[in-house]
Design a protein around this motif. Structure first.
Motif, PDB file in Angstrom:
ATOM      1  N   UNK A 196       1.066  -1.159  -0.275  1.00 15.86           N
ATOM      2  CA  UNK A 196      -0.308   0.275   0.328  1.00 15.86           C
ATOM      3  C   UNK A 196       0.682   1.059   0.444  1.00 15.86           C
ATOM      4  N   UNK A 197       2.136   0.802   0.865  1.00 13.30           N
ATOM      5  CA  UNK A 197       2.370   2.753   1.401  1.00 13.30           C
ATOM      6  C   UNK A 197       3.465   2.763  -0.158  1.00 13.30           C
ATOM      7  N   UNK A 203       3.565   6.988  -6.917  1.00 12.77           N
ATOM      8  CA  UNK A 203       3.176   7.608  -7.493  1.00 12.77           C
ATOM      9  C   UNK A 203       3.175   9.560  -6.940  1.00 12.77           C
ATOM     10  N   UNK A 204       3.122   9.437  -6.022  1.00 13.31           N
ATOM     11  CA  UNK A 204       2.994  10.581  -5.608  1.00 13.31           C
ATOM     12  C   UNK A 204       4.527  11.750  -4.659  1.00 13.31           C
ATOM     13  N   UNK A 205       5.827  10.515  -5.261  1.00 10.44           N
ATOM     14  CA  UNK A 205       6.911  11.644  -5.768  1.00 10.44           C
ATOM     15  C   UNK A 205       6.886  12.262  -6.607  1.00 10.44           C
ATOM     16  N   UNK A 313      -4.721   2.806  -9.027  1.00  7.37           N
ATOM     17  CA  UNK A 313      -3.674   3.767  -9.031  1.00  7.37           C
ATOM     18  C   UNK A 313      -3.880   5.259  -9.882  1.00  7.37           C
ATOM     19  N   UNK A 314      -5.132   5.660  -9.853  1.00  6.85           N
ATOM     20  CA  UNK A 314      -4.919   7.018 -10.292  1.00  6.85           C
ATOM     21  C   UNK A 314      -6.300   8.092  -9.113  1.00  6.85           C
ATOM     22  N   UNK A 315      -6.065   8.839  -8.865  1.00  9.19           N
ATOM     23  CA  UNK A 315      -7.403   9.596  -8.745  1.00  9.19           C
ATOM     24  C   UNK A 315      -8.147  10.215  -9.280  1.00  9.19           C
ATOM     25  N   UNK A 316      -8.974   9.863  -9.745  1.00  2.75           N
ATOM     26  CA  UNK A 316     -10.417  10.892 -10.873  1.00  2.75           C
ATOM     27  C   UNK A 316     -11.591  11.220 -10.228  1.00  2.75           C
ATOM     28  N   UNK A 317     -11.463  10.873  -9.210  1.00  2.00           N
ATOM     29  CA  UNK A 317     -12.772  11.378  -8.181  1.00  2.00           C
ATOM     30  C   UNK A 317     -13.105  12.534  -7.912  1.00  2.00           C
ATOM     31  N   UNK A 318     -13.817  13.605  -8.673  1.00  2.00           N
ATOM     32  CA  UNK A 318     -14.435  14.692  -8.266  1.00  2.00           C
ATOM     33  C   UNK A 318     -15.398  14.638  -7.029  1.00  2.00           C
TER      34      UNK A 318
END
Length: 344
Positions: A196-197, A203-205, A313-318
């Motif tokens: 998880x981490x 992704x966040x780097x 693996x993606x942030x797609x929600x509003x």
């Protein structure tokens, strides 16, 4: 149960205001279940409701079906004490057996059962269940999408202001990571925690986001240590809190207030409901097929509203226009039933 003025005459306004009733919350010690009860009590305007925690003497499912007077050491004393109260609120099957027995012994009591209770709806004044429980309809049953909880705009704002400076080292976008633990049908173990981490850190780097991580009482020491060690080696900015830290201030509500998105392990209806009530986009981490049907049904209903999705693996929600309002719905139903009873 009915409030009296100093001259001894009944004060109708006080009688119908449940916020002025004497309320007792029955808890089995589980945080998520207890927060359901406290959330409804607080939404009714009851400040600092009293809590009595009762745990059965035996863990065997068969022995747990013993009469509650045998199963709970303090039952006799509590049965006497409830004469001083008007309203009993509880969450959970086993502890609802206690409230059902108290109601049977003293019909004067107004009882509210959250989650699927023991017995039937007619054993309580109000039953509040979630849609995925598929509970039989009745005049005193209210059905919600998610779990009632203690999340309110006022609390979120207060905790955000209180924690903003302490979390200022986590710059840029913030993602709250809410970790539950192993359940009856799905496991969350050391390697799951590391994966998880690691996946989030990759992704966040790239965009400079940071993590706000919390565990729960079900997480376990090994998993908690794996989370922290992986976070330390990730190179990410983060803040981590665990219930094992004892009296250390809990930033959970601040996480929900300040996060741009929330990743939740899929084993916890309570944490998913709280994140959705805070009005955040919610991403479910875990094996969808490993979850029990009622959890899959719940998550599917939230997906149809655009509130959650399984992590890919993606942030797609509003962010939704508003958070879930299940607690307000239950409190309104309880208040109406109370007023109807008082008027009758």
């Amino acid at each position: 149960m009915m409030a009296l003025r100093r001259d001894g005459e009944m004060d109708l306004q006080d009688m119908q205001d449940i916020a002025k009733a004497r309320v007792l919350v029955f808890s089995d010690g589980r945080t998520g279940a207890q927060n359901r009860s406290l959330g409804v009590a607080e939404m009714l305007g009851i400040k600092d409701p009293e809590i009595v925690t009762m745990k059965p003497k035996y863990s065997s499912k068969l022995l747990r079906m013993l009469p509650v007077s045998w199963l709970y050491e303090d039952y006799g004393r509590i049965a006497r004490d409830v004469r001083n109260y008007d309203v009993l609120i509880t969450s959970g099957y086993q502890i609802s057996r206690v409230v059902r027995a108290l109601k049977k012994a003293d019909p004067r009591l107004f009882t509210v059962a959250l989650m699927r209770p023991a017995g039937s709806a007619k054993d309580f004044d109000v039953v509040a269940v979630e849609q995925h429980d598929r509970y039989p309809a009745a005049d005193n049953v209210v059905v919600t999408l998610g779990a009632p909880n203690r999340i309110t705009r006022e609390k979120l704002q207060l905790e955000a202001d209180r924690w903003r400076k302490r979390l200022s080292h986590v710059r840029g976008s913030k993602v709250a990571v809410l970790v539950g633990g192993t359940s009856k049908r799905a496991r969350f173990e050391v390697e799951d925690a590391r994966n998880l981490i690691r996946e989030l850190s990759k992704l966040f780097k790239e965009n400079g986001a940071g993590l706000l991580v919390t565990t729960s009482r079900r997480t376990g020491k090994d998993v908690t240590e794996a989370l922290e060690s992986t976070l330390k080696s990730s190179g990410l900015e983060y803040f981590m809190w665990s219930p094992d830290e004892g009296g250390r201030d809990n930033p959970y509500l601040a996480y929900l207030a300040l996060a741009d998105a929330v990743v939740v392990t899929a084993d916890s209806v309570s944490m998913v409901s709280e994140a959705a009530s805070a009005g955040k986009p919610v991403y479910l981490w875990g094996d969808e097929k490993a979850q029990p049907r009622k959890l899959r049904d719940y998550y599917t209903a939230l997906m149809k509203q655009g509130r959650v999705r399984w992590w890919n693996g993606k942030f797609t929600l509003r962010p939704p226009a508003a958070g879930l309002m299940d607690t307000m719905m239950v409190a309104g139903f309880v208040r109406a039933k109370w007023q109807k009873r008082c008027a009758g």
